[in-house]
Design a protein around this motif. Sequence first.
Motif, short mmCIF file in Angstrom:
data_model
loop_
_atom_site.label_atom_id
_atom_site.label_comp_id
_atom_site.label_asym_id
_atom_site.label_seq_id
_atom_site.Cartn_x
_atom_site.Cartn_y
_atom_site.Cartn_z
N SER A 10 0.50 -1.21 0.25
CA SER A 10 0.12 0.11 0.02
C SER A 10 0.60 1.30 0.31
CB SER A 10 -1.13 -0.33 1.26
OG SER A 10 -0.24 0.27 2.29
N GLN A 14 0.46 8.52 2.13
CA GLN A 14 -0.92 9.14 2.11
C GLN A 14 -0.66 10.43 2.78
OE1 GLN A 14 -2.88 5.60 1.92
NE2 GLN A 14 -3.37 5.67 4.17
N ASN A 16 -4.08 11.38 3.32
CA ASN A 16 -5.38 11.78 4.64
C ASN A 16 -4.69 11.23 5.07
OD1 ASN A 16 -6.99 13.06 2.08
ND2 ASN A 16 -6.51 11.08 0.87
N ASP A 18 -4.93 7.98 9.06
CA ASP A 18 -5.12 6.29 8.54
C ASP A 18 -4.84 6.07 9.57
OD1 ASP A 18 -5.49 4.25 7.75
OD2 ASP A 18 -4.81 4.57 5.84
N SER A 20 -4.94 2.98 10.99
CA SER A 20 -4.18 2.11 10.38
C SER A 20 -2.62 2.14 10.50
CB SER A 20 -4.70 0.94 9.42
OG SER A 20 -4.08 1.48 8.18
N TYR A 22 -1.87 4.45 12.32
CA TYR A 22 -0.91 5.43 13.64
C TYR A 22 0.31 5.36 13.88
CZ TYR A 22 -1.13 6.97 17.95
OH TYR A 22 -1.05 7.51 19.42
N THR A 58 -5.95 12.10 12.70
CA THR A 58 -5.42 10.59 12.91
C THR A 58 -6.18 9.52 14.38
OG1 THR A 58 -4.30 10.58 11.05
CG2 THR A 58 -3.46 9.01 13.10
N ARG A 61 -9.40 9.84 15.08
CA ARG A 61 -10.31 8.97 14.02
C ARG A 61 -10.47 7.58 15.09
NH1 ARG A 61 -9.77 10.32 8.10
NH2 ARG A 61 -11.16 11.95 7.77
N ASN A 65 -12.72 5.06 16.27
CA ASN A 65 -13.10 3.42 15.46
C ASN A 65 -12.76 1.84 17.12
OD1 ASN A 65 -13.02 4.47 12.80
ND2 ASN A 65 -10.43 4.05 12.79
N ARG A 204 5.67 3.42 8.81
CA ARG A 204 4.65 3.60 8.23
C ARG A 204 4.82 2.98 6.95
NH1 ARG A 204 1.13 7.83 8.52
NH2 ARG A 204 1.18 7.14 6.99
N CYS A 207 4.04 -0.87 8.17
CA CYS A 207 2.27 -0.53 7.66
C CYS A 207 2.81 -1.31 6.17
CB CYS A 207 2.20 0.04 8.32
SG CYS A 207 1.83 0.11 9.66
N ASN A 236 5.43 12.91 5.22
CA ASN A 236 4.87 12.31 4.58
C ASN A 236 4.61 12.88 3.60
OD1 ASN A 236 3.53 10.64 6.84
ND2 ASN A 236 1.25 11.08 6.41
#
Length: 365
Positions: A10, A14, A16, A18, A20, A22, A58, A61, A65, A204, A207, A236
């Motif tokens: 992936s 990015q 945005n 996310d 996942s 973190y 982040t 969120r 979640n 990252r 991940c 990023n």
Amino acid sequence: MYESFYGLTSKPFQLNPDPSFYYASKQHRRAMAYLEYGLSQNEGFIVVTGEVGAGKTTIVRGLLNDLDQTKVVAGQLVTTQLGAEDTLRMVAAAFGVPTKNAGKSDMLLSLEAYLIDVTRQGKRCLLVVDEAQNLTPRAVEELRMLSNFQFGTQALLQSFLIGQPEFRKIMQSHEMVQLRQRVIAACHIGPMDREETQAYIEHRLRCAGSTGLPRFDSEAYDAIFQASGGVPRRINAHCDRLLLSGYLNGKSEFSRTDVEEVAREIKEETQSSVSMVASRVGDGEHAAMSMQLSDSNVLEVDLSRLSLDASTADQASRVIADMKSGQAEQRMIRIERGILRLERNNAALLSLLQQLIDAVRARQQ
């Protein structure tokens, strides 16, 4: 685009938010602890501030979640440049409470009835307000009033206020006294240090499925930290561009020189520019002035090309005075013999405009 070249599953950098991806830096762990503590209190306000791109969204969120949806009903407000009544309407909409054609009193009654109903079901309501620095004082007061809703001795609504650093200053104003009394915890997320920046990048990449590629030498990490200031979103942006450059050039190992080249490109592309055009109507004479505001807030004005009349200068001066007194945050200045477009109200732009006016008057004397 470049994932397969580096053997990734992936995109690792990015822009945005996310959850996942973190990464729990010291600052982010502290902020998460405050949010979790506040959540356990089931009342009042929790305030989290941080620079743009610091990772506030982040964190929130990620927390949302992980919420037990059988116990907590969460609503999120992301549009905050609204009047007080519209803010209430958006809060109601965040929880699915219909408010079409309803007046303020009816909205409050409907929202309170909803909150009571949720509480009777053994759940509680959490409101997350993003970009809180854009809230008007009246909108903030409406949110505070919502915290007064109770069912017996239990508060019906808890709120998280997430904003940029200026919200800390807003909170210290005299009109926020009552809100401050309802804040049970507040924290600020600062940038990461050099070691955390490297750990963040490596995290990252893992991940995203990295098994060793791409690779950065020690000085490359130094350069990324220097270019980004340790702010996650900037990290990023630089790393994403670096990986894209590597892909285009068939390169999977990066040095300080590679990072500095990318950083230079990004700086050149993202230099803010404000263009202002003043045209004289009637005799067909036109004059243009270009102004540039760099990341370092260095202002450059080509005074040799100025050609504006006195009335234009006087009107612009009055606008500057209004802006300094807080009477005009964003506006388009329409002047009888020209148009000046004001994109943002900030100290650097005000300084630039003042240079323009002073230069015009000097040439007319």
